[in-house]
Scaffold this motif. Structure first.
Motif, short mmCIF file in Angstrom:
data_model
loop_
_atom_site.label_atom_id
_atom_site.label_comp_id
_atom_site.label_asym_id
_atom_site.label_seq_id
_atom_site.Cartn_x
_atom_site.Cartn_y
_atom_site.Cartn_z
N THR A 18 0.85 -1.35 -0.10
CA THR A 18 0.03 0.03 -0.03
C THR A 18 0.93 1.03 0.05
N TYR A 22 0.74 4.27 -2.92
CA TYR A 22 0.62 5.63 -2.70
C TYR A 22 1.80 6.38 -2.94
N LEU A 67 -2.54 -6.66 -4.73
CA LEU A 67 -1.78 -5.36 -4.05
C LEU A 67 -0.57 -5.02 -4.98
N ALA A 294 -2.56 -2.11 5.94
CA ALA A 294 -2.67 -1.24 4.76
C ALA A 294 -2.79 0.38 5.02
N CYS A 298 -0.55 3.68 3.83
CA CYS A 298 -0.76 4.72 3.23
C CYS A 298 -0.37 6.00 4.12
#
Length: 313
Positions: A18, A22, A67, A294, A298
């Motif tokens: 994750t 980002y 992912l 996750a 982020c």
């Protein structure tokens, strides 16, 4: 030869991937080294039913592959390799991969996770994903109205037993000592729950079953004159004897708690070292869920982008 990057992510799993998603979308051109277990602990989990967006459920390996693909789609450079040492006392930060290659990074996101402790029984590996679990919150749903066993005597074990008692028809709590190490309030809750049977002074020494766990071999008063061997029939076997955060290489570099988890600012992934962030189970001894990992992944990527922007890097 050293390689210079703006954002280096150490470790994969929900937090690492994750963070890579980002960071990639923020044009940080992140490089992620997957570590000793690409995809993290979820790759050893069969069904995942509590991760948002998968109404029919999904296997752990498939979720991690999704992912990973998403991170790659946005340009993350995902590589095989294990971080073997770090130097956060300099700028840029230095991370050595596989004992050879040195990565110089403006920012580092640590998502190396934590490893569940097991008893070391060969049967634990034999029945992995077939009745053996180290996370009641993750897998308890599969044992509704069934019989399960939990190993451990601390707060975590008691919490897991109580949680499972809300789903299962019966819970055996296998405790090595003659008492529970858990806090008084947790002990009282366990002893008051009619679905929980505590087996004191007992050791789980093996598992049995044809196509999955069907029972546990137990020894009471092991090694003593009154040693007693017996079996209990169960459908699930849960380990609740703790986790070990994968932070060995960060000792002396970051602030760690007494167990070894990375200490971060409350509600934020920032560590005691500027430009170094921690996400997922490596800094979380409480929730240890894919979705919370996750979320912190982020946060770490957003913090890394803000740090780089403020420093003009």
């Amino acid at each position: 030869m050293n390689e210079k990057v703006r954002c280096l992510i150490i470790g994969s799993g929900p937090a690492g991937y994750t963070a890579a998603i980002y960071a990639s979308r923020a044009n940080l051109a992140p490089i992620l080294y997957e570590g000793i277990q690409p995809g993290g602990q979820l790759t050893t989990t069969t069904e995942v039913e509590n991760f948002p967006g998968y109404p029919e459920g999904i296997t752990g390996p498939e979720l991690m592959e999704d992912l990973k693909k998403q991170a790659t789609r946005f340009g993350a450079d995902i590589r095989n390799g294990i971080a073997t040492s770090v130097d956060f006392n300099c700028y840029p930060k230095k991370v050595t991969i596989d004992g050879e290659k040195v990565i110089e990074a403006d920012t580092v996101i640590i998502s190396t996770g934590a490893s569940a402790k097991y008893l070391g029984l060969p049967d634990e590996a034999k029945y992995a994903g077939m009745g053996v679990s180290a996370c009641a919150t993750c897998d308890g749903f599969f044992y509704r109205k069934k019989v399960v066993a939990v190993v451990g005597g601390g707060d975590t074990a008691c919490e897991e037993a109580i949680y499972l008692a809300g789903l299962a028809s019966k819970v055996f709590l296998i405790v090595r000592k003659s008492f529970l190490r858990a806090s008084k309030v947790m002990q009282d809750r366990v002893m008051a729950n009619e679905k929980i049977e505590v087996l004191f002074e007992c050791n789980a020494v093996g598992l049995f079953g044809e196509n999955g766990v069907e029972g546990v071999h137990v020894v009471r008063h092991m090694g003593e004159a009154n040693e007693e061997k017996f079996d209990i029939a169960v459908d699930g076997f849960f380990l609740a004897i703790g986790h070990t955060p994968n932070t060995e290489i960060f000792k002396g570099q970051l602030n760690l708690d007494s167990v070894g988890y990375i200490i971060t600012e409350p509600g934020r992934p920032t560590t005691c070292v500027e430009g170094v962030f921690a996400a997922g189970d490596v800094a979380d001894s409480i929730y240890r869920q894919a979705i919370t990992a996750a979320g912190t992944g982020c946060q770490a990527a957003i913090e890394a982008e803000r740090y780089l922007s403020e420093k003009g890097l």
